[in-house]
Design a protein around this motif. Structure first.
Motif, mmCIF file in Angstrom:
data_model
loop_
_atom_site.group_PDB
_atom_site.id
_atom_site.type_symbol
_atom_site.label_atom_id
_atom_site.label_comp_id
_atom_site.label_asym_id
_atom_site.label_seq_id
_atom_site.Cartn_x
_atom_site.Cartn_y
_atom_site.Cartn_z
ATOM 1 N N GLU A 196 0.865 -1.176 0.000
ATOM 2 C CA GLU A 196 0.000 0.000 0.000
ATOM 3 C C GLU A 196 0.904 1.229 0.000
ATOM 4 N N TYR A 197 0.332 2.356 -0.371
ATOM 5 C CA TYR A 197 1.081 3.614 -0.281
ATOM 6 C C TYR A 197 0.599 4.371 0.942
ATOM 7 N N PHE A 198 1.518 4.637 1.864
ATOM 8 C CA PHE A 198 1.240 5.437 3.052
ATOM 9 C C PHE A 198 2.088 6.699 2.963
ATOM 10 N N ALA A 199 1.434 7.848 2.910
ATOM 11 C CA ALA A 199 2.156 9.100 2.680
ATOM 12 C C ALA A 199 3.156 9.413 3.776
ATOM 13 N N ASP A 200 2.933 8.883 4.988
ATOM 14 C CA ASP A 200 3.811 9.209 6.112
ATOM 15 C C ASP A 200 4.900 8.165 6.342
ATOM 16 N N CYS A 235 4.898 -0.527 2.797
ATOM 17 C CA CYS A 235 4.649 0.699 2.051
ATOM 18 C C CYS A 235 5.498 0.701 0.788
ATOM 19 N N ASP A 250 5.916 3.127 -2.947
ATOM 20 C CA ASP A 250 5.552 4.204 -3.862
ATOM 21 C C ASP A 250 5.880 3.707 -5.252
ATOM 22 N N HIS A 261 -3.857 8.288 -9.890
ATOM 23 C CA HIS A 261 -3.516 9.014 -8.663
ATOM 24 C C HIS A 261 -2.010 9.203 -8.476
ATOM 25 N N ASP A 302 -10.933 6.466 -1.338
ATOM 26 C CA ASP A 302 -9.692 5.795 -0.938
ATOM 27 C C ASP A 302 -9.936 5.048 0.365
ATOM 28 N N ASN A 355 -6.051 9.072 3.677
ATOM 29 C CA ASN A 355 -6.323 10.351 3.024
ATOM 30 C C ASN A 355 -7.764 10.809 3.216
ATOM 31 N N ILE A 395 -8.890 10.576 -2.551
ATOM 32 C CA ILE A 395 -7.555 10.767 -3.104
ATOM 33 C C ILE A 395 -7.674 11.508 -4.433
#
Length: 252
Positions: A97-101, A113, A115, A137, A193, A197, A201
């Motif tokens: 998964e993509y986790f922004a943090d 995680c 990207d 996205h 999403d 988020n 998203i």
């Protein structure tokens, strides 16, 4: 879970509730489907919960890759009907998964995680990569496609869906500035999403048929749009994008 059920109940369109038995490519047998609304998001297999988007992808995947049980698959998610299907039917499956943090490669519990613009997987790690509704996205989809091509083995395939106008051209809606800020070129468009988020998203673009050219420019040897041989109930179906990496290592 309660919020998801509430959103689903709120989406029911009066007069559209229907039930129908139909072959499900994920379940590999005929199942009961429900239609809550007159669009692809309102249709579900009551057994595996797959939507017409996932049904379309799996149909094309099985048509193009009948030896799936011998293949290693990288799915750009870690949950849902597609991931569960791959766990049951692929030789091996890796999800993320993509986790922004979080930094790419870091773990949140049992989920890694990643990207897609900067994958940490070694080159030539997988036979197939799959995704549903991801690349619209991704700020720099050229980098994302190139990274997927890199982690595929020679002859590997990227099989995925995005919202697409098969008769139009791609429209860029937003971009990142040199400083990393989002610049909106058109009115912002958000999609749901389930991971984070705040439940939505940003869509950076609306794809057209020229997505094929974008894939070729990112290193794939061939790419095309395919409709499933057997559409989902009520004739819902989605064009599936299939991109192939060159069988020889002379081309990325």
């Amino acid at each position: 879970m309660r919020n998801a059920i509430s959103r689903r109940l709120a989406s029911i369109q009066p007069g559209q509730l229907r039930f129908r038995r139909h072959p499900c490519p994920l379940c590999r047998q005929t199942r009961l489907f429900v239609r809550l609304a007159n669009d692809e998001t309102g249709v579900r297999c009551l057994h595996c919960r797959a939507t017409p988007v996932t049904l379309s992808l799996v149909s094309v995947l099985l048509e193009s890759q009948p030896d799936l049980a011998q293949k290693s698959v990288y799915e750009l998610s870690s949950r849902g009907a597609l991931f569960a299907f791959l766990q049951r039917n692929a030789g091996s499956v890796t999800g993320s998964e993509y986790f922004a943090d979080l930094a790419p490669g870091a773990w949140q519990g049992s989920i890694q995680c990643q990207d897609v613009q900067a994958l940490t997987h070694p080159s030539g790690s997988f036979d197939i990569c799959t995704s549903t509704e991801v690349f619209e996205h991704v700020p720099d989809d050229h980098r994302g496609f190139a990274e997927v091509c890199r982690v595929l083995r020679p002859g590997g395939r990227l099989v995925f869906t995005v919202p697409i106008d098969v008769h139009g051209r791609t429209i860029e809606r937003a971009r990142l500035s040199a400083g990393g800020d989002i610049e909106h070129l058109l009115t912002p468009e958000y999609h749901g999403d389930p991971v984070g988020n705040a439940g939505r998203i940003l869509a950076f673009r609306n794809y057209g048929a020229d997505i094929v050219d974008r894939l070729l420019a990112s290193g794939f040897d061939s790419a095309d749009l395919r409709m499933p041989d057997h559409p989902a109930p009520w004739n819902y179906g989605r064009a599936v994008v299939v991109a192939c990496k060159a069988a020889r290592t002379g081309k990325a």
